[in-house]
Scaffold this active site. Structure first.
Site, PDB file in Angstrom:
ATOM      1  N   HIS A  19       0.820  -1.207   0.000  1.00  0.00           N
ATOM      2  CA  HIS A  19       0.000   0.000   0.000  1.00  0.00           C
ATOM      3  C   HIS A  19       0.862   1.269   0.000  1.00  0.00           C
ATOM      4  O   HIS A  19       0.353   2.357  -0.263  1.00  0.00           O
ATOM      5  CB  HIS A  19      -0.881  -0.018   1.251  1.00  0.00           C
ATOM      6  CG  HIS A  19      -2.266   0.528   1.042  1.00  0.00           C
ATOM      7  ND1 HIS A  19      -2.891   0.602  -0.195  1.00  0.00           N
ATOM      8  CD2 HIS A  19      -3.182   1.028   1.925  1.00  0.00           C
ATOM      9  CE1 HIS A  19      -4.100   1.108  -0.064  1.00  0.00           C
ATOM     10  NE2 HIS A  19      -4.294   1.385   1.204  1.00  0.00           N
ATOM     11  N   ASN A  66      -6.631   6.869   4.363  1.00  0.00           N
ATOM     12  CA  ASN A  66      -8.042   7.222   4.183  1.00  0.00           C
ATOM     13  C   ASN A  66      -8.328   8.709   4.251  1.00  0.00           C
ATOM     14  O   ASN A  66      -9.412   9.159   3.848  1.00  0.00           O
ATOM     15  CB  ASN A  66      -8.898   6.504   5.230  1.00  0.00           C
ATOM     16  CG  ASN A  66      -8.892   4.996   5.039  1.00  0.00           C
ATOM     17  OD1 ASN A  66      -8.169   4.465   4.200  1.00  0.00           O
ATOM     18  ND2 ASN A  66      -9.693   4.306   5.828  1.00  0.00           N
ATOM     19  N   ASP A  91      -0.930   2.630  -5.348  1.00  0.00           N
ATOM     20  CA  ASP A  91      -0.959   1.203  -5.676  1.00  0.00           C
ATOM     21  C   ASP A  91      -2.265   0.827  -6.369  1.00  0.00           C
ATOM     22  O   ASP A  91      -3.316   1.375  -6.066  1.00  0.00           O
ATOM     23  CB  ASP A  91      -0.790   0.365  -4.411  1.00  0.00           C
ATOM     24  CG  ASP A  91      -1.844   0.699  -3.359  1.00  0.00           C
ATOM     25  OD1 ASP A  91      -1.903   1.862  -2.911  1.00  0.00           O
ATOM     26  OD2 ASP A  91      -2.630  -0.191  -2.977  1.00  0.00           O
ATOM     27  N   ASN A 112      -9.139   3.902  -1.037  1.00  0.00           N
ATOM     28  CA  ASN A 112      -9.611   4.901  -0.076  1.00  0.00           C
ATOM     29  C   ASN A 112      -8.836   6.217  -0.145  1.00  0.00           C
ATOM     30  O   ASN A 112      -9.394   7.284   0.114  1.00  0.00           O
ATOM     31  CB  ASN A 112      -9.544   4.331   1.342  1.00  0.00           C
ATOM     32  CG  ASN A 112     -10.599   3.265   1.577  1.00  0.00           C
ATOM     33  OD1 ASN A 112     -11.688   3.323   1.009  1.00  0.00           O
ATOM     34  ND2 ASN A 112     -10.285   2.285   2.407  1.00  0.00           N
TER      35      ASN A 112
END
Length: 241
Positions: A19, A66, A91, A112
């Site tokens: 991530h 997020n 990613d 997100n």
């Protein structure tokens, strides 16, 4: 001026996560060019530099993935930038590992960090999607993206990040196609679709199959020439002279 946002999660425990490949790309750009030291601003780490005459600001939001839009939105407003001046690197599950795609606008694809930036800034900015592959099962996605890259992944990660950093000036010049082409050449990934190969192909025999041989073989049957059977066959198929 170009604002390049690399997305990821802050903290050493996340540093090697799939991530965090956006952070990794920003770090590689910073390493390969004469950028200022990282400083804290806009709830992020930022650095600035000039590449081929183009002013570039790097930003790594420290809000966790997020809430990335909060940080990026602050920087955009401070520098009075338009959406066309923003590039976000992140990613992408739906691309094979090592593949790169650039697009402007579009959906978040469930990411997100992108959802947050869309909400705070708008959607018409450039997105650099870096493939990390999909685990194949929806229930495994979270563990996949928050899992660390394997040591073997370095074989494609290092060339990919290096190619991004070496050709970042093309993004500032809005030559997205040239950027993608340079990265593809540098990483050997190309853009041509790979043809599916038949696993363990078996050579076909040079002779005919036993089914065709059976169909073509002439049956060795004595057909009566006279009598009731002969009359019935002649009615069905016609009498041959």
């Amino acid at each position: 001026m170009l604002l390049i946002a690399g997305l990821g999660n802050p903290g050493s425990q996340y540093a090697a996560n799939r991530h965090n490949i956006g952070f990794m790309a920003a770090d590689e750009i910073h390493r390969r060019h004469r950028f200022s030291p990282w400083t804290k601003k806009f709830q992020a780490l930022i650095a600035d530099g000039v590449i081929d005459g183009e002013k570039i600001i790097l930003i790594k939001p420290q809000t966790f993935m997020n809430l990335s839009g909060q940080s990026v939105g602050e920087a955009m407003r401070f520098y009075k930038l338009e959406l066309g001046d923003l590039v976000v690197i992140y990613d992408e599950l739906d691309l094979p590992p090592g593949k790169l795609r650039v697009k402007t606008g579009g959906g978040s694809g469930g990411h997100n960090g992108i959802k947050s930036i869309d909400a705070h800034c708008g959607k018409d900015y450039r997105r650099i999607r870096l493939g990390i592959g999909h685990p194949g099962v929806k229930e495994m996605v979270t563990n996949h993206v928050l899992g660390n890259f394997a040591k073997a992944d370095g074989e494609w990660i290092e060339p990919l990040l290096g190619a991004i950093a070496d050709n970042v000036a093309l993004l500032a010049k809005k030559d997205d196609a040239g950027f993608m082409n340079r990265v593809a050449v540098a990483t050997g990934s190309g853009n041509k679709p790979e043809r599916d190969k038949e696993p363990n192909p078996v050579a076909k025999p040079s002779g005919q199959s036993h089914i065709r041989q059976a169909r073509q073989a002439k049956p060795n049957i004595n057909i009566p020439k006279t009598g009731p059977m002969a009359d019935m066959l002649n009615k069905l198929f016609g009498k041959k002279e």
